[in-house]
Design a protein around this motif. Structure first.
Motif, PDB file in Angstrom:
ATOM      1  N   GLN A 193      60.420  54.059  37.011  1.00  0.00           N
ATOM      2  CA  GLN A 193      61.281  52.888  37.205  1.00  0.00           C
ATOM      3  C   GLN A 193      61.189  51.951  35.998  1.00  0.00           C
ATOM      4  O   GLN A 193      62.198  51.448  35.502  1.00  0.00           O
ATOM      5  N   ILE A 194      59.979  51.722  35.511  1.00  0.00           N
ATOM      6  CA  ILE A 194      59.793  50.848  34.342  1.00  0.00           C
ATOM      7  C   ILE A 194      60.474  51.454  33.122  1.00  0.00           C
ATOM      8  O   ILE A 194      61.160  50.756  32.367  1.00  0.00           O
ATOM      9  N   ALA A 195      60.313  52.765  32.931  1.00  0.00           N
ATOM     10  CA  ALA A 195      60.947  53.432  31.787  1.00  0.00           C
ATOM     11  C   ALA A 195      62.468  53.321  31.878  1.00  0.00           C
ATOM     12  O   ALA A 195      63.145  53.077  30.878  1.00  0.00           O
ATOM     13  N   GLY A 196      63.010  53.483  33.094  1.00  0.00           N
ATOM     14  CA  GLY A 196      64.460  53.360  33.279  1.00  0.00           C
ATOM     15  C   GLY A 196      64.940  51.954  32.982  1.00  0.00           C
ATOM     16  O   GLY A 196      65.984  51.759  32.332  1.00  0.00           O
ATOM     17  N   ALA A 197      64.188  50.960  33.448  1.00  0.00           N
ATOM     18  CA  ALA A 197      64.566  49.568  33.195  1.00  0.00           C
ATOM     19  C   ALA A 197      64.518  49.264  31.706  1.00  0.00           C
ATOM     20  O   ALA A 197      65.411  48.597  31.168  1.00  0.00           O
ATOM     21  N   LEU A 198      63.484  49.750  31.023  1.00  0.00           N
ATOM     22  CA  LEU A 198      63.387  49.536  29.581  1.00  0.00           C
ATOM     23  C   LEU A 198      64.526  50.230  28.841  1.00  0.00           C
ATOM     24  O   LEU A 198      65.083  49.687  27.886  1.00  0.00           O
ATOM     25  N   SER A 199      64.880  51.420  29.298  1.00  0.00           N
ATOM     26  CA  SER A 199      65.987  52.149  28.676  1.00  0.00           C
ATOM     27  C   SER A 199      67.299  51.390  28.851  1.00  0.00           C
ATOM     28  O   SER A 199      68.089  51.278  27.911  1.00  0.00           O
ATOM     29  N   ASP A 200      67.509  50.851  30.060  1.00  0.00           N
ATOM     30  CA  ASP A 200      68.727  50.061  30.308  1.00  0.00           C
ATOM     31  C   ASP A 200      68.760  48.826  29.424  1.00  0.00           C
ATOM     32  O   ASP A 200      69.801  48.487  28.849  1.00  0.00           O
ATOM     33  N   GLN A 201      67.631  48.142  29.323  1.00  0.00           N
ATOM     34  CA  GLN A 201      67.578  46.939  28.493  1.00  0.00           C
ATOM     35  C   GLN A 201      67.813  47.282  27.025  1.00  0.00           C
ATOM     36  O   GLN A 201      68.510  46.561  26.312  1.00  0.00           O
ATOM     37  N   THR A 202      67.240  48.385  26.575  1.00  0.00           N
ATOM     38  CA  THR A 202      67.437  48.816  25.190  1.00  0.00           C
ATOM     39  C   THR A 202      68.911  49.115  24.933  1.00  0.00           C
ATOM     40  O   THR A 202      69.466  48.730  23.904  1.00  0.00           O
ATOM     41  N   LYS A 203      69.554  49.784  25.905  1.00  0.00           N
ATOM     42  CA  LYS A 203      70.977  50.089  25.766  1.00  0.00           C
ATOM     43  C   LYS A 203      71.797  48.802  25.727  1.00  0.00           C
ATOM     44  O   LYS A 203      72.722  48.669  24.913  1.00  0.00           O
ATOM     45  N   ASN A 204      71.462  47.844  26.587  1.00  0.00           N
ATOM     46  CA  ASN A 204      72.188  46.567  26.592  1.00  0.00           C
ATOM     47  C   ASN A 204      72.037  45.834  25.263  1.00  0.00           C
ATOM     48  O   ASN A 204      72.999  45.284  24.729  1.00  0.00           O
ATOM     49  N   VAL A 205      70.826  45.826  24.728  1.00  0.00           N
ATOM     50  CA  VAL A 205      70.584  45.156  23.445  1.00  0.00           C
ATOM     51  C   VAL A 205      71.364  45.856  22.338  1.00  0.00           C
ATOM     52  O   VAL A 205      71.977  45.206  21.488  1.00  0.00           O
ATOM     53  N   GLN A 206      71.387  47.196  22.355  1.00  0.00           N
ATOM     54  CA  GLN A 206      72.129  47.948  21.342  1.00  0.00           C
ATOM     55  C   GLN A 206      73.625  47.660  21.452  1.00  0.00           C
ATOM     56  O   GLN A 206      74.304  47.472  20.437  1.00  0.00           O
ATOM     57  N   ASP A 207      74.144  47.596  22.685  1.00  0.00           N
ATOM     58  CA  ASP A 207      75.565  47.276  22.875  1.00  0.00           C
ATOM     59  C   ASP A 207      75.888  45.881  22.345  1.00  0.00           C
ATOM     60  O   ASP A 207      76.908  45.682  21.680  1.00  0.00           O
ATOM     61  N   GLN A 208      75.035  44.919  22.650  1.00  0.00           N
ATOM     62  CA  GLN A 208      75.243  43.552  22.156  1.00  0.00           C
ATOM     63  C   GLN A 208      75.208  43.528  20.632  1.00  0.00           C
ATOM     64  O   GLN A 208      75.994  42.829  19.993  1.00  0.00           O
ATOM     65  N   TRP A 209      74.273  44.256  20.044  1.00  0.00           N
ATOM     66  CA  TRP A 209      74.161  44.318  18.589  1.00  0.00           C
ATOM     67  C   TRP A 209      75.442  44.905  17.979  1.00  0.00           C
ATOM     68  O   TRP A 209      75.962  44.386  16.992  1.00  0.00           O
ATOM     69  N   ASP A 210      75.948  45.978  18.596  1.00  0.00           N
ATOM     70  CA  ASP A 210      77.179  46.594  18.092  1.00  0.00           C
ATOM     71  C   ASP A 210      78.354  45.619  18.186  1.00  0.00           C
ATOM     72  O   ASP A 210      79.154  45.516  17.254  1.00  0.00           O
ATOM     73  N   LYS A 211      78.462  44.899  19.312  1.00  0.00           N
ATOM     74  CA  LYS A 211      79.528  43.912  19.460  1.00  0.00           C
ATOM     75  C   LYS A 211      79.398  42.808  18.408  1.00  0.00           C
ATOM     76  O   LYS A 211      80.391  42.364  17.834  1.00  0.00           O
ATOM     77  N   THR A 212      78.172  42.380  18.169  1.00  0.00           N
ATOM     78  CA  THR A 212      77.940  41.319  17.182  1.00  0.00           C
ATOM     79  C   THR A 212      78.331  41.793  15.789  1.00  0.00           C
ATOM     80  O   THR A 212      78.942  41.040  15.019  1.00  0.00           O
ATOM     81  N   LYS A 213      78.012  43.043  15.456  1.00  0.00           N
ATOM     82  CA  LYS A 213      78.384  43.576  14.145  1.00  0.00           C
ATOM     83  C   LYS A 213      79.905  43.622  13.987  1.00  0.00           C
ATOM     84  O   LYS A 213      80.436  43.272  12.931  1.00  0.00           O
ATOM     85  N   VAL A 214      80.610  44.045  15.040  1.00  0.00           N
ATOM     86  CA  VAL A 214      82.070  44.107  14.982  1.00  0.00           C
ATOM     87  C   VAL A 214      82.646  42.703  14.801  1.00  0.00           C
ATOM     88  O   VAL A 214      83.531  42.481  13.963  1.00  0.00           O
TER      89      VAL A 214
END
Length: 124
Positions: free
Chosen positions: A47-68
């Motif tokens: 569960q912790i690994a899944g939550a961390l993976s989701d958070q990492t994905k969210n941060v990566q998505d935000q980073w991509d949006k910010t770059k655009v």
């Protein structure tokens, strides 16, 4: 004695009562944690690994949006600067043309004045 001399932190490690209380608290905490844990350790880690993976994905998505967005902002700035530079160049060219026309007019007036003077001196 109720109020004894103050102890230094290193004195607590050698105090048998302190060590006994520390060990009792540790064991009680472990037992309570095992008895009251909602999931097994394996499930909890997953569960912790899944939550961390989701958070990492969210941060990566935000980073991509910010770059655009940053790229779009830079493009807008470049366009605006280019337009302003073109406008400034046009105004400069307009002033240069006015100055050239005025200089030509002054030169024509001067030539005309010189011609009149020459004609006046020839006639006399």
């Amino acid at each position: 004695m109720l109020f004894e001399k103050r102890k230094y932190p290193q004195d607590y490690l050698t105090d048998p009562a302190y060590r006994s209380g520390l060990l009792t608290g540790l064991v009680a905490g472990l037992v309570a944690g095992l008895l009251l844990a909602p999931r097994s350790g394996k499930k909890l880690r997953k569960q912790i690994a899944g939550a961390l993976s989701d958070q990492t994905k969210n941060v990566q998505d935000q980073w991509d949006k910010t770059k655009v967005q940053a790229g779009q902002t830079i493009d807008n700035i470049k366009t605006n600067v280019s337009q302003l530079a073109d406008k400034a160049q046009d105004e400069f060219d307009g002033y240069a043309n006015k100055a050239d026309n005025k200089a030509d007019q002054l030169a024509d007036n001067a030539k005309s004045g010189v011609d009149k003077l020459r004609d006046t001196f020839k006639a006399s």
